[in-house]
Design a protein around this motif. Sequence first.
Motif, PDB file in Angstrom:
ATOM      1  N   GLY A 142       0.811  -1.215   0.000  1.00  0.00           N
ATOM      2  CA  GLY A 142       0.000   0.000   0.000  1.00  0.00           C
ATOM      3  C   GLY A 142       0.839   1.258   0.000  1.00  0.00           C
ATOM      4  N   GLY A 143       2.153   1.094   0.236  1.00  0.00           N
ATOM      5  CA  GLY A 143       3.050   2.238   0.177  1.00  0.00           C
ATOM      6  C   GLY A 143       3.274   2.697  -1.253  1.00  0.00           C
ATOM      7  N   ALA A 144       3.965   3.825  -1.385  1.00  0.00           N
ATOM      8  CA  ALA A 144       4.162   4.391  -2.718  1.00  0.00           C
ATOM      9  C   ALA A 144       5.504   5.098  -2.802  1.00  0.00           C
ATOM     10  CB  ALA A 144       3.044   5.381  -3.062  1.00  0.00           C
ATOM     11  N   ILE A 145       6.068   5.086  -4.009  1.00  0.00           N
ATOM     12  CA  ILE A 145       7.273   5.843  -4.318  1.00  0.00           C
ATOM     13  C   ILE A 145       6.960   6.730  -5.508  1.00  0.00           C
ATOM     14  CG2 ILE A 145       9.678   5.726  -5.076  1.00  0.00           C
ATOM     15  CD1 ILE A 145       9.832   2.965  -3.748  1.00  0.00           C
ATOM     16  N   VAL A 146       7.296   8.009  -5.395  1.00  0.00           N
ATOM     17  CA  VAL A 146       7.112   8.945  -6.500  1.00  0.00           C
ATOM     18  C   VAL A 146       8.464   9.607  -6.777  1.00  0.00           C
ATOM     19  CG1 VAL A 146       5.809  10.891  -7.419  1.00  0.00           C
ATOM     20  CG2 VAL A 146       4.758   9.407  -5.692  1.00  0.00           C
ATOM     21  N   THR A 147       8.936   9.460  -7.993  1.00  0.00           N
ATOM     22  CA  THR A 147      10.203  10.078  -8.391  1.00  0.00           C
ATOM     23  C   THR A 147       9.933  11.345  -9.199  1.00  0.00           C
ATOM     24  OG1 THR A 147      10.378   8.898 -10.490  1.00  0.00           O
ATOM     25  CG2 THR A 147      11.272   7.800  -8.542  1.00  0.00           C
TER      26      THR A 147
ATOM     27  N   ALA B 198       5.842  -4.254  -7.624  1.00  0.00           N
ATOM     28  CA  ALA B 198       4.423  -4.591  -7.767  1.00  0.00           C
ATOM     29  C   ALA B 198       4.041  -5.843  -6.972  1.00  0.00           C
ATOM     30  CB  ALA B 198       4.062  -4.752  -9.243  1.00  0.00           C
ATOM     31  N   PRO B 199       4.863  -6.908  -6.974  1.00  0.00           N
ATOM     32  CA  PRO B 199       4.509  -8.081  -6.170  1.00  0.00           C
ATOM     33  C   PRO B 199       4.481  -7.820  -4.671  1.00  0.00           C
ATOM     34  CG  PRO B 199       6.126  -8.664  -7.848  1.00  0.00           C
ATOM     35  CD  PRO B 199       6.035  -7.176  -7.829  1.00  0.00           C
ATOM     36  N   LYS B 200       5.085  -6.719  -4.247  1.00  0.00           N
ATOM     37  CA  LYS B 200       5.068  -6.344  -2.832  1.00  0.00           C
ATOM     38  C   LYS B 200       3.875  -5.452  -2.497  1.00  0.00           C
ATOM     39  CE  LYS B 200      10.163  -6.054  -2.938  1.00  0.00           C
ATOM     40  NZ  LYS B 200      10.528  -7.196  -2.062  1.00  0.00           N
ATOM     41  N   GLY B 201       3.100  -5.059  -3.513  1.00  0.00           N
ATOM     42  CA  GLY B 201       1.981  -4.156  -3.289  1.00  0.00           C
ATOM     43  C   GLY B 201       2.394  -2.712  -3.117  1.00  0.00           C
ATOM     44  N   ILE B 202       3.587  -2.376  -3.619  1.00  0.00           N
ATOM     45  CA  ILE B 202       4.098  -0.999  -3.532  1.00  0.00           C
ATOM     46  C   ILE B 202       4.112  -0.401  -4.935  1.00  0.00           C
ATOM     47  CG2 ILE B 202       6.084   0.448  -2.941  1.00  0.00           C
ATOM     48  CD1 ILE B 202       6.876  -1.838  -0.968  1.00  0.00           C
ATOM     49  N   ARG B 203       3.456   0.733  -5.114  1.00  0.00           N
ATOM     50  CA  ARG B 203       3.380   1.372  -6.416  1.00  0.00           C
ATOM     51  C   ARG B 203       4.541   2.363  -6.601  1.00  0.00           C
ATOM     52  NH1 ARG B 203       0.042   4.751  -6.703  1.00  0.00           N
ATOM     53  NH2 ARG B 203      -0.516   4.970  -4.514  1.00  0.00           N
ATOM     54  N   VAL B 204       5.040   2.439  -7.830  1.00  0.00           N
ATOM     55  CA  VAL B 204       6.152   3.352  -8.148  1.00  0.00           C
ATOM     56  C   VAL B 204       5.802   4.112  -9.420  1.00  0.00           C
ATOM     57  CG1 VAL B 204       8.622   3.575  -8.545  1.00  0.00           C
ATOM     58  CG2 VAL B 204       7.758   1.650  -7.186  1.00  0.00           C
ATOM     59  N   ASN B 205       5.793   5.429  -9.329  1.00  0.00           N
ATOM     60  CA  ASN B 205       5.487   6.279 -10.473  1.00  0.00           C
ATOM     61  C   ASN B 205       6.407   7.495 -10.474  1.00  0.00           C
ATOM     62  OD1 ASN B 205       2.857   5.068 -11.649  1.00  0.00           O
ATOM     63  ND2 ASN B 205       2.420   5.211  -9.454  1.00  0.00           N
ATOM     64  N   GLY B 206       6.429   8.210 -11.589  1.00  0.00           N
ATOM     65  CA  GLY B 206       7.258   9.389 -11.700  1.00  0.00           C
ATOM     66  C   GLY B 206       6.485  10.580 -12.237  1.00  0.00           C
ATOM     67  N   VAL B 207       6.996  11.770 -11.940  1.00  0.00           N
ATOM     68  CA  VAL B 207       6.448  13.016 -12.477  1.00  0.00           C
ATOM     69  C   VAL B 207       7.538  13.662 -13.323  1.00  0.00           C
ATOM     70  CG1 VAL B 207       5.448  15.267 -11.956  1.00  0.00           C
ATOM     71  CG2 VAL B 207       4.979  13.305 -10.453  1.00  0.00           C
ATOM     72  N   ALA B 208       7.171  14.090 -14.516  1.00  0.00           N
ATOM     73  CA  ALA B 208       8.107  14.747 -15.432  1.00  0.00           C
ATOM     74  C   ALA B 208       7.699  16.213 -15.574  1.00  0.00           C
ATOM     75  CB  ALA B 208       8.107  14.060 -16.789  1.00  0.00           C
ATOM     76  N   PRO B 209       8.301  17.097 -14.771  1.00  0.00           N
ATOM     77  CA  PRO B 209       7.993  18.516 -14.911  1.00  0.00           C
ATOM     78  C   PRO B 209       8.607  19.099 -16.180  1.00  0.00           C
ATOM     79  CG  PRO B 209       8.926  18.005 -12.748  1.00  0.00           C
ATOM     80  CD  PRO B 209       9.177  16.833 -13.632  1.00  0.00           C
TER      81      PRO B 209
END
Length: 297
Positions: free
Chosen positions: A180-185, A220-231
Amino acid sequence: MTEPNLIDPRKLYETDGFPKQDQETPALQAKMTPKPDCGEESYVGTKQLENRRVLITGGDSGIGRAAAIAFAREGADIALHFFPGEERDAKEVAEYIQQAGRKAVLLPYDLREETAPKEIVQKAVEQLGGLDTLVLNAAQQISQPSIDELPIQQVKDTFTVNIIAMFALVKEAEPHLPAGGAIVTTTSVQAFHPSEHLLDYASTKAAIANFTIGLAKQFAPKGIRVNGVAPGPIWTPLQLDQGQPIDALPEFGQNSLLERAGQPAELAPVYVFLASNKASYVTAQIYGVTGGEAINL
């Protein structure tokens, strides 16, 4: 009949460019003219991140500052990393976090130091009582007109701060991140359309975009989402700290489709969304906030 609240995006903020200006390293948001809008007065939270425990790197100014203010007003406690020397800006952000009723942990570290990522994560976990969200935003950007004038030490430092530190921070944080955690780059439009004077910076941003998608597949198999923002072109201290040629600042962002530079406050809702449960089916994506310039991977 009540009229809709419509805002013409072309007429927001600074539409006539910016005055020439420069600062010594590290550049401070408090000394910029005009000061960037990081949502200090405008962002209103709706409890999307209630009781989340968030580490934000490069959180004292610009995009990181906007994310920190927004996350706190959405209910998160914040461990705020910043480069030593930027205490003035960082303390201002801490005040906004505390005014929102949330905890602020200030972490001054130079990401070029090998031990910094481990110590940052350890202190964040200890003082927040855990960690479930990362916003990996810290960056170095130094303009050089040509490769023959680009010091190799600068290249090494840029890669260390912008992408190698990301690897290290994630490795240290992984044992603490729950499902349920998340990483945003933070990547950049430069990853897709590099400027010739930002050769090393743009290269790291391309690496971050690739890292983001590859990491999302691992997590993804850990249930942790990872996405990025491109300013795209966003008005931040990064631009004044040798990030742009001084002569280019007056026209900064003016050639975007919306004919102006963006402000950090315009990115904060995207970071909130990607960290929140509303993005439960969103991972391995790069979201462009560019004023109209296309991105693709």
